[in-house]
Motif scaffolding. Sequence first.
Motif, PDB file in Angstrom:
ATOM      1  N   HIS A  48      -3.495  -1.088   1.165  1.00  0.00           N
ATOM      2  CA  HIS A  48      -2.093  -0.708   1.334  1.00  0.00           C
ATOM      3  C   HIS A  48      -2.032   0.594   2.115  1.00  0.00           C
ATOM      4  O   HIS A  48      -2.468   1.641   1.647  1.00  0.00           O
ATOM      5  N   VAL A  49      -1.473   0.531   3.319  1.00  0.00           N
ATOM      6  CA  VAL A  49      -1.455   1.697   4.207  1.00  0.00           C
ATOM      7  C   VAL A  49      -0.274   2.603   3.883  1.00  0.00           C
ATOM      8  O   VAL A  49      -0.436   3.795   3.617  1.00  0.00           O
ATOM      9  N   ILE A  59      -3.184  -4.020   5.087  1.00  0.00           N
ATOM     10  CA  ILE A  59      -4.279  -4.618   5.859  1.00  0.00           C
ATOM     11  C   ILE A  59      -4.929  -5.698   4.992  1.00  0.00           C
ATOM     12  O   ILE A  59      -5.469  -5.401   3.920  1.00  0.00           O
ATOM     13  N   ASP A  60      -4.840  -6.939   5.436  1.00  0.00           N
ATOM     14  CA  ASP A  60      -5.453  -8.048   4.702  1.00  0.00           C
ATOM     15  C   ASP A  60      -6.945  -8.090   5.004  1.00  0.00           C
ATOM     16  O   ASP A  60      -7.368  -7.999   6.165  1.00  0.00           O
ATOM     17  N   LEU A  61      -7.746  -8.242   3.963  1.00  0.00           N
ATOM     18  CA  LEU A  61      -9.197  -8.238   4.091  1.00  0.00           C
ATOM     19  C   LEU A  61      -9.759  -9.625   3.782  1.00  0.00           C
ATOM     20  O   LEU A  61      -9.164 -10.388   3.017  1.00  0.00           O
ATOM     21  N   PRO A  62     -10.899  -9.974   4.363  1.00  0.00           N
ATOM     22  CA  PRO A  62     -11.477 -11.307   4.125  1.00  0.00           C
ATOM     23  C   PRO A  62     -12.071 -11.439   2.727  1.00  0.00           C
ATOM     24  O   PRO A  62     -12.753 -10.533   2.236  1.00  0.00           O
ATOM     25  N   VAL A  63     -11.801 -12.571   2.102  1.00  0.00           N
ATOM     26  CA  VAL A  63     -12.337 -12.885   0.782  1.00  0.00           C
ATOM     27  C   VAL A  63     -13.430 -13.935   0.961  1.00  0.00           C
ATOM     28  O   VAL A  63     -13.204 -14.994   1.545  1.00  0.00           O
ATOM     29  N   ILE A  64     -14.622 -13.615   0.472  1.00  0.00           N
ATOM     30  CA  ILE A  64     -15.780 -14.506   0.595  1.00  0.00           C
ATOM     31  C   ILE A  64     -16.333 -14.751  -0.797  1.00  0.00           C
ATOM     32  O   ILE A  64     -16.805 -13.823  -1.457  1.00  0.00           O
ATOM     33  N   LEU A  65     -16.270 -15.997  -1.256  1.00  0.00           N
ATOM     34  CA  LEU A  65     -16.690 -16.350  -2.604  1.00  0.00           C
ATOM     35  C   LEU A  65     -17.647 -17.529  -2.567  1.00  0.00           C
ATOM     36  O   LEU A  65     -17.525 -18.410  -1.710  1.00  0.00           O
ATOM     37  N   LEU A 123     -14.884  -1.604   2.870  1.00  0.00           N
ATOM     38  CA  LEU A 123     -14.428  -1.207   4.197  1.00  0.00           C
ATOM     39  C   LEU A 123     -14.458   0.309   4.343  1.00  0.00           C
ATOM     40  O   LEU A 123     -14.791   0.837   5.414  1.00  0.00           O
ATOM     41  N   GLY A 124     -14.115   1.028   3.269  1.00  0.00           N
ATOM     42  CA  GLY A 124     -14.182   2.490   3.306  1.00  0.00           C
ATOM     43  C   GLY A 124     -15.602   2.983   3.540  1.00  0.00           C
ATOM     44  O   GLY A 124     -15.818   3.965   4.273  1.00  0.00           O
ATOM     45  N   ILE A 125     -16.598   2.316   2.943  1.00  0.00           N
ATOM     46  CA  ILE A 125     -17.998   2.693   3.164  1.00  0.00           C
ATOM     47  C   ILE A 125     -18.386   2.483   4.623  1.00  0.00           C
ATOM     48  O   ILE A 125     -19.058   3.328   5.233  1.00  0.00           O
ATOM     49  N   ILE A 126     -17.950   1.357   5.198  1.00  0.00           N
ATOM     50  CA  ILE A 126     -18.261   1.082   6.608  1.00  0.00           C
ATOM     51  C   ILE A 126     -17.633   2.144   7.508  1.00  0.00           C
ATOM     52  O   ILE A 126     -18.268   2.643   8.449  1.00  0.00           O
ATOM     53  N   ILE A 203      -7.862  12.357   1.639  1.00  0.00           N
ATOM     54  CA  ILE A 203      -6.878  12.199   2.713  1.00  0.00           C
ATOM     55  C   ILE A 203      -6.136  10.878   2.499  1.00  0.00           C
ATOM     56  O   ILE A 203      -6.760   9.812   2.492  1.00  0.00           O
ATOM     57  N   PRO A 204      -4.823  10.909   2.317  1.00  0.00           N
ATOM     58  CA  PRO A 204      -4.095   9.686   1.969  1.00  0.00           C
ATOM     59  C   PRO A 204      -3.737   8.790   3.147  1.00  0.00           C
ATOM     60  O   PRO A 204      -3.043   7.795   2.973  1.00  0.00           O
ATOM     61  N   ILE A 205      -4.165   9.130   4.353  1.00  0.00           N
ATOM     62  CA  ILE A 205      -3.763   8.405   5.557  1.00  0.00           C
ATOM     63  C   ILE A 205      -4.919   7.535   6.033  1.00  0.00           C
ATOM     64  O   ILE A 205      -6.064   7.987   6.100  1.00  0.00           O
ATOM     65  N   PHE A 206      -4.621   6.279   6.367  1.00  0.00           N
ATOM     66  CA  PHE A 206      -5.633   5.361   6.889  1.00  0.00           C
ATOM     67  C   PHE A 206      -6.203   5.916   8.200  1.00  0.00           C
ATOM     68  O   PHE A 206      -5.445   6.463   8.998  1.00  0.00           O
TER      69      PHE A 206
END
Length: 359
Positions: A48-49, A59-65, A123-126, A203-206
């Motif tokens: 959520h931006v 931002i929709d992220l891919p779900v892999i199950l 995604l934050g780690i990347i 920092i609260p900003i994407f």
Amino acid sequence: MKKLFAILVLVLAWALPSTAQDNASEEKESVDVKGIIFGHLKDSYEWHVLSTGSRDFIIDLPVILYSKVSGWHFFMSDKLEETGSYDGFRIASEGAHAGRLMEVLPDGSELKPLDLSLTKVALGIIINCTLLCIIIMCTARWYRGRGESDAAPRGFVGLMEYVIAMIVDDVIKPSVGKDYRRYAPLLLTLFFFILLSNIMGLIPIFPAGANVTGNIAVTLFLALITFFTVNVFGNREYWKEILWPDVPVFLKAPVPLLPFIEIIGIFTKPFALTVRLFANMTAGHAIILSLTCVIFITARMGPFIGTPMTVISVFFMVFMNCLELLVAYIQAYVFTMLSAVFIGLSRPEHEGKKEITNK
């Protein structure tokens, strides 16, 4: 004191009903304190931006199950927005797997699938790793073609040189010993990754805002790096002190009392590293979010109460953010220092070797 305050805030957030539930009949919109705090602290399948009026930018992220029953599943997280379920999977609302996707079987039972989704924390780690690589490469580029007699760097490169020299000379070298150059790249990487992740989390900003070091899985992985480095590269003296220490025989045979205590100590070290970093960063984020929520809650109580409380909340929020910047550095410093100490303790030397080295 900071940890105690954060724990009280979290307990009250769970124990008391949210503002939206109490005043649903009086106001259409209210501040969901519990949702704001735990929404930031926990991981999610979307990012959520920001919100503008009635519109949310997500931002929709891919779900892999992967399920043992139905195989692989690939879809975007926007499929879960309306009902919280899609293609036989739903987000658990309670229990040990709360907030994670569970497969609903035909008999109504739930099965935990192998979840390889790109979540907000992942995604934050990347993003943090990419930014760290850019910073290091830009810093290293300045030294290309320069010699020892050239002028010292200034600005950001000079700051990086100062921090690296300080960590190497004051932490890594005295803690690890003569082999410090072998472990310096690893320890410096841990330090700058933790420091950058701590700052980005404030920092609260994407593209910042992901609570990376406030996720216990991340801190556990960082601690396991130290754990394997210590125990895989530890020398014979290290294992001798653990399995057959220099103490009276009755303390290690026939009942291996002291070796048993030493083996337990092997696993308590990464546990301490994990919890220390996770607890401090989680507590800081909870306090800042709580002070932010106070502004919006008291604003509904009228100008006489809302105005002074808003000023007080803003003051303490700014103070806590400045304090968290200091804590971000201290936690990265402490994690690196303890890791260096543990590595140094895994490479002890005989007294004879030490005397020869000193001569």
